[in-house]
Design a protein around this motif. Structure first.
Motif, PDB file in Angstrom:
ATOM      1  N   ASN A   1      47.468  30.039  44.680  1.00 53.21           N
ATOM      2  CA  ASN A   1      46.853  31.360  44.629  1.00 53.21           C
ATOM      3  C   ASN A   1      46.057  31.537  43.345  1.00 53.21           C
ATOM      4  O   ASN A   1      46.258  30.816  42.367  1.00 53.21           O
ATOM      5  CB  ASN A   1      47.887  32.468  44.783  1.00 53.21           C
ATOM      6  CG  ASN A   1      49.201  32.081  44.156  1.00 53.21           C
ATOM      7  OD1 ASN A   1      49.199  31.273  43.236  1.00 53.21           O
ATOM      8  ND2 ASN A   1      50.300  32.616  44.637  1.00 53.21           N
ATOM      9  N   ALA A   2      45.155  32.491  43.370  1.00 54.34           N
ATOM     10  CA  ALA A   2      44.245  32.659  42.239  1.00 54.34           C
ATOM     11  C   ALA A   2      45.011  33.136  41.014  1.00 54.34           C
ATOM     12  O   ALA A   2      45.844  34.040  41.118  1.00 54.34           O
ATOM     13  CB  ALA A   2      43.163  33.670  42.590  1.00 54.34           C
TER      14      ALA A   2
ATOM     15  N   LEU B   1      41.952  38.977  38.865  1.00 59.55           N
ATOM     16  CA  LEU B   1      42.157  37.676  39.487  1.00 59.55           C
ATOM     17  C   LEU B   1      40.945  36.784  39.242  1.00 59.55           C
ATOM     18  O   LEU B   1      39.801  37.236  39.348  1.00 59.55           O
ATOM     19  CB  LEU B   1      42.365  37.834  40.998  1.00 59.55           C
ATOM     20  CG  LEU B   1      43.684  38.467  41.403  1.00 59.55           C
ATOM     21  CD1 LEU B   1      43.746  38.607  42.906  1.00 59.55           C
ATOM     22  CD2 LEU B   1      44.860  37.634  40.913  1.00 59.55           C
TER      23      LEU B   1
ATOM     24  N   ASN C   1      39.033  34.554  40.873  1.00 60.98           N
ATOM     25  CA  ASN C   1      38.870  34.087  42.240  1.00 60.98           C
ATOM     26  C   ASN C   1      37.411  33.894  42.646  1.00 60.98           C
ATOM     27  O   ASN C   1      37.131  33.527  43.774  1.00 60.98           O
ATOM     28  CB  ASN C   1      39.554  35.041  43.220  1.00 60.98           C
ATOM     29  CG  ASN C   1      39.126  36.471  42.989  1.00 60.98           C
ATOM     30  OD1 ASN C   1      38.219  36.719  42.200  1.00 60.98           O
ATOM     31  ND2 ASN C   1      39.763  37.409  43.658  1.00 60.98           N
ATOM     32  N   THR C   2      36.481  34.135  41.720  1.00 61.40           N
ATOM     33  CA  THR C   2      35.087  33.867  42.066  1.00 61.40           C
ATOM     34  C   THR C   2      34.576  32.714  41.211  1.00 61.40           C
ATOM     35  O   THR C   2      35.165  32.379  40.182  1.00 61.40           O
ATOM     36  CB  THR C   2      34.198  35.089  41.792  1.00 61.40           C
ATOM     37  OG1 THR C   2      34.289  35.383  40.399  1.00 61.40           O
ATOM     38  CG2 THR C   2      34.643  36.290  42.586  1.00 61.40           C
TER      39      THR C   2
ATOM     40  N   TRP D   1      35.702  31.682  37.414  1.00 59.09           N
ATOM     41  CA  TRP D   1      36.217  30.339  37.158  1.00 59.09           C
ATOM     42  C   TRP D   1      35.400  29.627  36.105  1.00 59.09           C
ATOM     43  O   TRP D   1      35.941  28.884  35.294  1.00 59.09           O
ATOM     44  CB  TRP D   1      36.219  29.511  38.449  1.00 59.09           C
ATOM     45  CG  TRP D   1      37.513  29.597  39.164  1.00 59.09           C
ATOM     46  CD1 TRP D   1      37.761  30.251  40.327  1.00 59.09           C
ATOM     47  CD2 TRP D   1      38.754  29.020  38.751  1.00 59.09           C
ATOM     48  NE1 TRP D   1      39.064  30.123  40.661  1.00 59.09           N
ATOM     49  CE2 TRP D   1      39.714  29.373  39.713  1.00 59.09           C
ATOM     50  CE3 TRP D   1      39.153  28.252  37.662  1.00 59.09           C
ATOM     51  CZ2 TRP D   1      41.034  28.990  39.629  1.00 59.09           C
ATOM     52  CZ3 TRP D   1      40.477  27.868  37.578  1.00 59.09           C
ATOM     53  CH2 TRP D   1      41.400  28.232  38.546  1.00 59.09           C
TER      54      TRP D   1
ATOM     55  N   ARG E   1      42.004  25.427  45.298  1.00 61.01           N
ATOM     56  CA  ARG E   1      42.909  26.238  46.109  1.00 61.01           C
ATOM     57  C   ARG E   1      43.812  25.408  47.005  1.00 61.01           C
ATOM     58  O   ARG E   1      44.852  25.881  47.418  1.00 61.01           O
ATOM     59  CB  ARG E   1      42.145  27.251  46.993  1.00 61.01           C
ATOM     60  CG  ARG E   1      41.287  28.226  46.222  1.00 61.01           C
ATOM     61  CD  ARG E   1      42.110  29.118  45.346  1.00 61.01           C
ATOM     62  NE  ARG E   1      42.998  30.013  46.055  1.00 61.01           N
ATOM     63  CZ  ARG E   1      42.675  31.218  46.470  1.00 61.01           C
ATOM     64  NH1 ARG E   1      41.456  31.653  46.305  1.00 61.01           N
ATOM     65  NH2 ARG E   1      43.560  31.979  47.056  1.00 61.01           N
TER      66      ARG E   1
END
Lengths: 259, 447
Positions: free
Chosen positions: B236-237, B258, B260-261, B265, B336
């Motif tokens: 998970n992120a 988070l 998550n993009t 990152w 992921r």
């Protein structure tokens, strides 16, 4: 503690083949000693034993002791020996060809931890070899043979040794450069560093050293003050190209060839 | 741009001493790092191209500023030991800093037709470049710099992943704890697997490490089946810790941020890679790094100088595998998903290609190499699809992957024959040549 290095009855063998037989050599504090001998006489084996890298060639010390400053070093690891004050200029220079001159020299101080002392020694080495500072940032592998040998000697000096072992300093170098290098060894010696020079070139080794040993097939066959050995007929015949008989020998060869 | 007025006027007279206060020396780098904020606040720009222009001018200004705030003191040996102290090094570093922080913004911008290159699709590639630069740099420390040809690096990527999965998912700890644990585990196992290197050299060591690779891989498969089943792991992120929420540009939602993009990152990857690579650069410049090179070049000679060869080799193994393990952990969280066949020998070969093409000596090669490795296929793809003549050739689109590999292989050979010291060597040569020309022209102007 009169002697910096004393080797007593040392015997070394590579497997079943003996390389040194009961060799005894002494280097006094601040002395300049040379060891002469032809190929295969055991000169390199001798210095490798002193520096503790014999195991790399699968050699073994079968008897005898090596004392440095009164302490037995024959069982020590080579890094403790270097830290104890013996620096070794290996045969054939063995620089790190891809590192610069500066980095090579700094590698020589690998046994030391005092950063400021290291840069001080570095500038001392540069004073000793004025040719080196302009070459500082060049790759060591690209230097000429003489310059490489200077770097090798300087690298050994970076460890601040009290005994400098030079293995075949003259190997593959022009006579003039060899002379310069030995003059430098004299200077290093005058500053209180004992020098043990392993040489094939007996003429120059005897001119500069104070005491000399001659090795022959793993045994010491002759020893004495260098000045005396230089006059010795046997040494002249064996190591210095036969002294006065050279013309006679030459004509004999000519006669042989013409026949 | 009021800083410009401070720039020094005495650029002539190269032997003189020049001192610059520390705050002024740091300033160009701060400006470079803050450039996105500066550019973002220019709200009067009507179109994106204008912003690019302003950014480009700012880039030049920052470079010049860093150049002119370099210190000069021929008598101070400490200065010569500093990283990036020469004017050209400072200018390049500042410009690189600015370029790096600008990348995600450039990739995120919508451009008008003449520049409507599919930038956003490059984001994934850029992230891979950053992550692989870290792994390849660490691999280079061992293979290139210490001369220990190890094929077990996929195994260390796997160990980082395993730590990430176990600490992060099974124990439920935070992602940020996984990274240091991955480093420690990688270092410990690296030192363990480095023990064959004390006895073996060259090809024999390579074979031994291939053995290590397969043993560890078996462990990974067992682990996966035991804990996660055949489907593989899904990560998970990671969530940014709350004490970092003050950083500009971070706007947490419901107290969570988070990662998550691709954009987010990038910053995480860039930060960790930069820290690790700077650490490696400094290791190389230290006594330890010179000992590594000495062991590589001539180990007998190194022994004679009092270097503990065995220790050097093990330290190199431990350092290198710790960093590869960290990059493995990051890669897994970034990807992921990880499955049974995520780690194979090809990955080590990829690292090998990266450092051979990039250049063996130094960390720069790893960066150049990974840019080459990832950007080129992407570029080919674009050419294949967009360029009028090439896109008509059916052969290329049918055998896309094979053609990419073939072109890449040919380019590797070309680079190696043309410049054996790799792209980094090419870059150095070009830079030195430019600098020499510049100095000559300055000397000519002074006369």
């Amino acid at each position: 503690m009169s002697n910096a290095l004393s080797i007593d009855e040392l015997s070394v063998s590579y497997g079943p083949i003996p390389a040194l037989k009961n060799v005894s050599i002494e280097v006094p504090n601040g002395g300049f000693v040379s060891v002469l001998g032809a190929n295969g006489a055991g000169k390199t084996t001798l210095v490798r034993t002193i520096s503790g890298v014999l195991y790399l060639q699968k050699g073994k010390r079968t008897s005898g002791s090596i004392k440095f400053g009164g302490e037995d070093i024959s069982k020590l690891k080579s890094r403790s020996i270097v830290r104890g004050g013996i620096a070794h200029v290996p045969e054939g220079r063995m620089l790190f060809p891809h590192l610069t001159v500066d980095e090579n020299l700094r590698c020589g101080a690998a046994s030391r931890r005092d950063t400021s002392g290291i840069s001080e020694t570095l500038s001392e080495v540069f004073d000793l070899f004025p040719q080196l500072p302009p070459l500082q940032h060049q790759q060591a592998g690209l230097l000429s043979g003489g310059e490489q040998q200077m770097v090798a000697v300087g690298r050994a000096l970076m460890a601040k040794p009290s005994l400098l072992i030079c293995d075949e300093l003259s190997l593959g170098l022009a006579p003039l450069i060899v002379r310069d290098l030995f003059l430098l060894l004299d200077r290093i010696n005058q500053e209180g560093v004992a020098v043990l020079a392993i040489e094939q070139n007996a003429r120059i080794a005897l001119r500069h050293s104070k005491y000399a040993y001659a090795l022959e097939v793993g045994e010491v066959v002759l020893e004495g003050p260098s000045a005396e050995l230089r006059e010795n007929q046997e040494v002249q015949d064996l190591y210095m190209g036969g002294g006065g008989d050279i013309r006679e020998a030459y004509t004999a060869i000519r006669r042989e060839v013409n026949r | 741009m009021s800083e410009m007025t401070i720039t020094d006027t005495s650029t002539s007279g190269s032997s003189s001493v020049k001192r610059v206060p520390a705050s002024l020396r740091v300033l160009p780098f701060l400006v470079a790092l803050a450039s996105p904020l500066i550019l973002d606040n220019i709200s009067w720009n009507p179109f994106a191209g204008w912003k690019i222009l302003v950014g480009f001018i700012l880039l030049i200004v920052v470079g010049k500023f860093a150049w002119s705030t370099a210190e000069r003191d021929p008598d101070n040996p400490r200065l010569a030991l500093k990283l990036w102290h020469r004017p050209d090094q400072r200018a390049l570093t500042a410009m690189t800093c600015m370029g790096l922080v600008a990348i995600p913004f450039i990739l995120g911008t919508d451009f008008d037709p003449p520049m409507d290159f599919p930038w956003a699709s490059w984001f994934r590639i850029v992230n891979y470049i950053v992550l692989f630069a870290l792994g390849a740099g660490a691999f280079n420390l061992l293979a290139g710099y210490t001369g220990q040809l190890s094929m077990a690096h996929a195994a260390f990527l796997m160990i980082g992943t395993m730590v990430g999965a176990h600490v992060g998912l099974i124990w439920g700890q935070s992602f940020w704890l996984c990274l240091p644990i991955a480093a420690v585990a990688g270092a410990a196992l690296g030192a363990l697997f480095g023990i064959p290197a004390l006895r073996l050299r060259g090809l024999y060591l390579m074979l031994a490490t291939i053995g290590v690779h397969f043993i560890v891989l078996l462990g990974w498969k067992e682990y996966l089946v035991h804990y996660f089943g055949f489907g593989g792991v899904r990560f998970n992120a990671p969530n940014l810790p709350s004490w970092l929420h003050w950083v500009p540009g971070i706007n947490p939602e419901d107290g969570e941020f988070l990662i998550n993009t691709q954009f987010r990152w990038f910053w995480l990857n860039l930060t960790i890679t930069t820290i690790c690579l700077l650490f490696l650069v400094n290791v190389i410049r230290s006594r330890e790094g010179r000992a590594f090179a000495a062991v590589r070049d001539r180990d007998i000679s190194a022994t004679l100088l009092g270097i503990n060869v065995a220790r050097s080799k093990l330290v190199a193994f431990a350092l290198s595998s710790a960093m590869v393990s960290v990059s493995g952990c990051l890669l897994s969280y970034y990807n992921r998903a990880r499955s049974e066949d995520s780690f194979n020998l090809e990955q080590v070969l990829d690292y090998g290609i990266i450092i051979v093409v990039g250049g063996f000596m130094g960390i720069q090669g790893a960066i150049f190499g990974s840019v080459f490795f990832f950007a080129l296929p992407m570029y080919f793809e674009w050419m294949r699809e967009e360029l009028p003549f090439i896109s008509d050739i059916d052969f290329f689109s049918r055998y896309a992957g094979e053609v990419d590999l073939a072109i890449r292989g040919i380019l590797v050979v070309v680079v190696l024959v043309w410049r054996p010291d790799g792209l980094a060597g090419l870059w150095q040569a070009a830079k030195n040549r430019l600098l020499r020309q510049f100095q000559n022209s300055q000397a000519g102007a002074a006369q």
